[in-house]
Design a protein around this motif. Sequence first.
Motif, PDB file in Angstrom:
ATOM      1  N   CYS A  58       0.817  -1.434   0.097  1.00 54.55           N
ATOM      2  CA  CYS A  58      -0.089  -0.057  -0.126  1.00 54.55           C
ATOM      3  C   CYS A  58       0.756   1.262   0.053  1.00 54.55           C
ATOM      4  CB  CYS A  58      -0.662   0.011   1.096  1.00 54.55           C
ATOM      5  SG  CYS A  58      -1.921   1.452   1.456  1.00 54.55           S
ATOM      6  N   ARG A  82       3.272  -1.380  -7.491  1.00 53.15           N
ATOM      7  CA  ARG A  82       2.822  -0.213  -6.988  1.00 53.15           C
ATOM      8  C   ARG A  82       3.235   0.356  -5.863  1.00 53.15           C
ATOM      9  NH1 ARG A  82      -2.427   0.358  -4.407  1.00 53.15           N
ATOM     10  NH2 ARG A  82      -1.167   1.321  -2.843  1.00 53.15           N
ATOM     11  N   LYS A  87       0.736   9.416   0.655  1.00 52.22           N
ATOM     12  CA  LYS A  87      -0.459   8.628   1.021  1.00 52.22           C
ATOM     13  C   LYS A  87      -1.827   9.765   1.333  1.00 52.22           C
ATOM     14  CE  LYS A  87      -1.210   5.148   0.896  1.00 52.22           C
ATOM     15  NZ  LYS A  87      -1.574   4.103  -0.265  1.00 52.22           N
ATOM     16  N   HIS A 230      -8.607  -2.807  -2.160  1.00 55.69           N
ATOM     17  CA  HIS A 230      -9.666  -1.891  -1.485  1.00 55.69           C
ATOM     18  C   HIS A 230     -10.929  -2.372  -1.683  1.00 55.69           C
ATOM     19  CE1 HIS A 230      -5.608   0.270  -1.707  1.00 55.69           C
ATOM     20  NE2 HIS A 230      -5.985   0.901  -0.649  1.00 55.69           N
ATOM     21  N   GLU A 256      -2.650  -5.165  -3.320  1.00 56.49           N
ATOM     22  CA  GLU A 256      -1.489  -4.888  -2.407  1.00 56.49           C
ATOM     23  C   GLU A 256      -0.975  -6.012  -1.703  1.00 56.49           C
ATOM     24  OE1 GLU A 256      -3.144  -0.422  -1.177  1.00 56.49           O
ATOM     25  OE2 GLU A 256      -3.652  -2.144   0.290  1.00 56.49           O
ATOM     26  N   ASP A 270      -2.795  -0.605   5.535  1.00 59.37           N
ATOM     27  CA  ASP A 270      -3.948  -1.452   4.714  1.00 59.37           C
ATOM     28  C   ASP A 270      -3.114  -2.892   4.880  1.00 59.37           C
ATOM     29  OD1 ASP A 270      -5.633   0.406   4.169  1.00 59.37           O
ATOM     30  OD2 ASP A 270      -4.989   0.693   2.218  1.00 59.37           O
ATOM     31  N   GLN A 273      -5.790  -5.926   4.339  1.00 62.56           N
ATOM     32  CA  GLN A 273      -6.207  -6.339   3.083  1.00 62.56           C
ATOM     33  C   GLN A 273      -4.992  -6.752   2.138  1.00 62.56           C
ATOM     34  OE1 GLN A 273      -8.118  -2.692   2.336  1.00 62.56           O
ATOM     35  NE2 GLN A 273      -6.491  -1.735   0.828  1.00 62.56           N
TER      36      GLN A 273
END
Length: 300
Positions: A58, A82, A87, A230, A256, A270, A273
């Motif tokens: 993330c 990524r 952020k 997400h 992620e 994050d 997830q």
Amino acid sequence: MPQVSRSAARRGGPDPAPYRLVARRGSAEWSDPATTRVVRVGGVAVGGERPVVVAGPCAVESREQTLAVARAVRDAGADMLRGGAYKPRTSPYDFQGLGRAGLEILAEARDETGLPIVTEVLDPRLVEETCAFADCLQIGARNMQNFPLLTEAGRSGKPVLLKRHWAATLSEWLCAAEYVAATGNLDVILCERGIRTFSHGEYNRNTLDLNVVPALRRETFLPVVVDPSHGTGVAYLVPPACAAAIGAGAHGLLIEVIEENLACPESLCDGTQSIRPSALAEVVRRARLTALQASECPTP
Ligand code: PEP
Ligand code: MN
């Protein structure tokens, strides 16, 4: 009688479509729904038959974490890296990213792995700096209707990955894409990342709207990717959601990932997830297989 609004009546004609540069309707080049504009990010083609996987943390939290995840996602078969250097956090007290130092770490990860970089640009004033390091500018859900940012990102000439706001209609989202296209930059990748519904927080964080994938493919020629991280907010939901997204016709996935052996999945951003690289390898394998089977058995 066609409906004519008051403003249109004043101009003496019907209302123009709210978006037209990105629409199939009215386009001689893109009227066939089987066609998609291929957007090239580094050496990677987004919008072709082969589903593209963008994976990484993330947030860029440290050099060690980012390089470890970058190597792991490359080994798992991902195509791009990524990671957020800047952020957009809901609370101002949460980790806000490493900023420019994070961008430098991402560039180092690209040098080592060869993976093109997708990273978020938060503010029009950061477009130039972010472009110096990124291969593709991500515009986050919270900024989907930040029109000066869309315009500045478009003018940079870099490919733009445009996330959907969790309450945006398809038309609002395509109007946002139109702001980028209006600068002459048609290299836009649309990214569905979940919408907010009544189940928010019960078993998921967001509801992944997979209906929108075929709907977008009908309406626009821009490639569509799906972010099930997400879009679900829960790691165990991510692999099935990835499979469903590819089944629905997505051109790729944005996922992620945390380090395989991180003792506590509570990373700064994050962690709950994020999936492990071993799970990512299986997701990539399955996505490529599904796309291959679909190309061998096209729908009549
Ligand atoms: C992200 O990709 O890390 C992110 C912040 O996503 P979104 O803008 O969809 O919330
Ligand atoms: Mn995130």
